[in-house]
Design an enzyme around this catalytic site. Structure first.
Site, short mmCIF file in Angstrom:
data_model
loop_
_atom_site.label_atom_id
_atom_site.label_comp_id
_atom_site.label_asym_id
_atom_site.label_seq_id
_atom_site.Cartn_x
_atom_site.Cartn_y
_atom_site.Cartn_z
N ARG A 1 34.09 79.01 87.93
CA ARG A 1 33.27 80.14 87.49
C ARG A 1 31.82 79.83 87.85
O ARG A 1 31.32 78.74 87.56
CB ARG A 1 33.40 80.36 85.99
CG ARG A 1 34.81 80.64 85.52
CD ARG A 1 34.86 80.76 84.01
NE ARG A 1 34.18 81.96 83.55
CZ ARG A 1 33.70 82.11 82.31
NH1 ARG A 1 33.80 81.13 81.43
NH2 ARG A 1 33.11 83.25 81.97
N HIS B 1 22.72 75.14 103.55
CA HIS B 1 22.84 75.73 102.21
C HIS B 1 23.46 74.74 101.23
O HIS B 1 23.07 74.67 100.05
CB HIS B 1 23.70 77.00 102.33
CG HIS B 1 23.59 77.92 101.16
ND1 HIS B 1 24.04 79.23 101.20
CD2 HIS B 1 23.11 77.75 99.91
CE1 HIS B 1 23.83 79.81 100.03
NE2 HIS B 1 23.27 78.93 99.23
N ASN B 2 24.42 73.97 101.71
CA ASN B 2 25.08 72.98 100.87
C ASN B 2 24.09 72.02 100.22
O ASN B 2 24.18 71.72 99.02
CB ASN B 2 26.09 72.20 101.72
CG ASN B 2 26.57 70.93 101.04
OD1 ASN B 2 27.40 70.96 100.14
ND2 ASN B 2 26.03 69.79 101.48
N LEU B 3 23.14 71.53 100.99
CA LEU B 3 22.16 70.57 100.47
C LEU B 3 21.29 71.23 99.40
O LEU B 3 20.99 70.63 98.36
CB LEU B 3 21.31 70.03 101.61
CG LEU B 3 20.26 68.97 101.25
CD1 LEU B 3 20.92 67.75 100.63
CD2 LEU B 3 19.45 68.58 102.48
N SER B 4 20.88 72.48 99.65
CA SER B 4 20.05 73.19 98.68
C SER B 4 20.78 73.42 97.37
O SER B 4 20.17 73.51 96.31
CB SER B 4 19.61 74.54 99.25
OG SER B 4 18.80 74.36 100.40
N ASP C 1 17.53 76.92 115.76
CA ASP C 1 18.90 76.64 115.34
C ASP C 1 19.74 77.92 115.26
O ASP C 1 20.93 77.91 115.56
CB ASP C 1 18.91 75.93 113.99
CG ASP C 1 18.46 74.48 114.10
OD1 ASP C 1 18.27 73.99 115.23
OD2 ASP C 1 18.29 73.83 113.05
N GLY C 2 19.12 79.04 114.86
CA GLY C 2 19.86 80.30 114.79
C GLY C 2 20.35 80.75 116.15
O GLY C 2 21.49 81.23 116.29
N ASN D 1 28.16 75.95 110.53
CA ASN D 1 27.61 75.33 109.33
C ASN D 1 28.46 75.56 108.08
O ASN D 1 28.84 74.61 107.41
CB ASN D 1 26.20 75.84 109.05
CG ASN D 1 25.14 75.13 109.85
OD1 ASN D 1 25.37 74.06 110.41
ND2 ASN D 1 23.95 75.71 109.90
N THR E 1 23.59 69.73 105.65
CA THR E 1 22.14 69.70 105.43
C THR E 1 21.54 71.10 105.36
O THR E 1 20.32 71.25 105.39
CB THR E 1 21.45 68.91 106.57
OG1 THR E 1 21.91 69.40 107.83
CG2 THR E 1 21.75 67.43 106.46
#
Length: 280
Positions: free
Chosen positions: A160, A175-178, A58-59, A132, A173
């Protein structure tokens, strides 16, 4: 005849042999106009390809999209990495089932990307796209930071915490998911704003129409506060800087594997919806 360009990760040992194998298979069905071990997909554009095959993970695929900028091509991702969430094909699947790429219009999904513009207090400007996400990270010395978020000129929130993730549907799916954010269907025309470790429970993730312009200002930041774009580009975020997010002028064009459902990667690779008893 379809004109095909092939690029591959120069860092993976298996790529040269796989590239030779893939190009041999492709040459029997299309015109291979470019093949090179590089992340810089823009090098292929002079050959006017109709299709880009990316060998790696993916990278590698994300790097290829970055380098194409507004001249996006339909991309076939062949996974030679670990997870392979975006790169849906193996080389065996390409050889066994890839004929569909040349027989009719392939199943292309159009995915929203971010236009990321960092306007620095000293007058400097950094601008790029994000496949992403764009993430504002607190950085050293790791105190909480304070951010003011606006949408189309209207105040949304003062947050904050340890940072803020602005993600696309593709990035929902990642960083957001984590960080506890929601999963969006990849073709959704929306942005996600997900606080990282917010100081109050009142700050929850927010889905926003991709037609909006989002502006983030740091009212209190650290010496090491950083903007990270797709985990590949990093810039310092200082007092007085503005982070401006819009929809990018081109969409990310990803060819789906027609032998997998739209939910395959979510269920098989992230185990979404699986009964914990079946995993243990």
């Amino acid at each position: 005849m379809t004109r095909v360009a092939v690029i591959g990760s120069p860092e993976k040992e298996s790529v040269p042999q796989t590239m030779e194998r893939a190009c041999r298979w492709l040459a029997e069905r299309a015109e291979v106009v470019f093949s090179e071990l590089t992340y810089d997909s823009s090098r292929a554009l002079a050959k006017r390809p109709d299709l880009l095959v990316v060998l790696g993970g993916d990278g590698t695929l994300i790097a290829a999209v970055h380098n194409l900028r507004e001249r996006q091509l339909p991309i076939v991702g062949v996974n030679l990495g670990k997870l392979g969430f975006l790169a849906e094909f193996t080389v065996e699947q390409l050889e066994g089932n890839g004929q569909f790429l040349f027989e009719a219009a392939p199943p292309v999904t159009r995915r929203v990307m971010l236009d990321v513009r960092l306007e620095q207090a000293d007058g400097g400007v950094f601008e790029t796209l994000a496949v992403n996400d764009c993430v504002l990270l607190s950085g050293p010395p790791f105190r909480m930071i304070e951010m003011r978020v606006e949408a189309d000129g209207e105040d949304v929130a003062e947050i904050r915490g340890d940072g803020l993730i602005i993600a696309t549907a593709s990035g929902s799916t990642a960083h957001n998911l984590s960080a506890g954010g929601p999963i969006l269907e990849p073709t959704a025309e929306a942005f996600l704003l997900t606080p990282i470790c917010p100081h109050a429970l009142t700050f929850r993730p927010l889905a926003m129409d991709a037609r909006r312009m989002v502006v983030v200002r740091g009212t209190r930041v650290n010496e090491g506060t950083t903007v990270a774009v797709d985990g590949q580009e990093h810039r310092r975020f200082r007092p007085g800087d503005r982070l401006v997010i819009r929809r990018y002028r081109a969409d990310f064009l990803l060819i789906r594997n027609p032998n997998r459902s739209a939910w395959y990667a979510l269920r098989r690779k992230l185990m979404w919806g699986e009964n914990p008893r079946n995993i243990l």
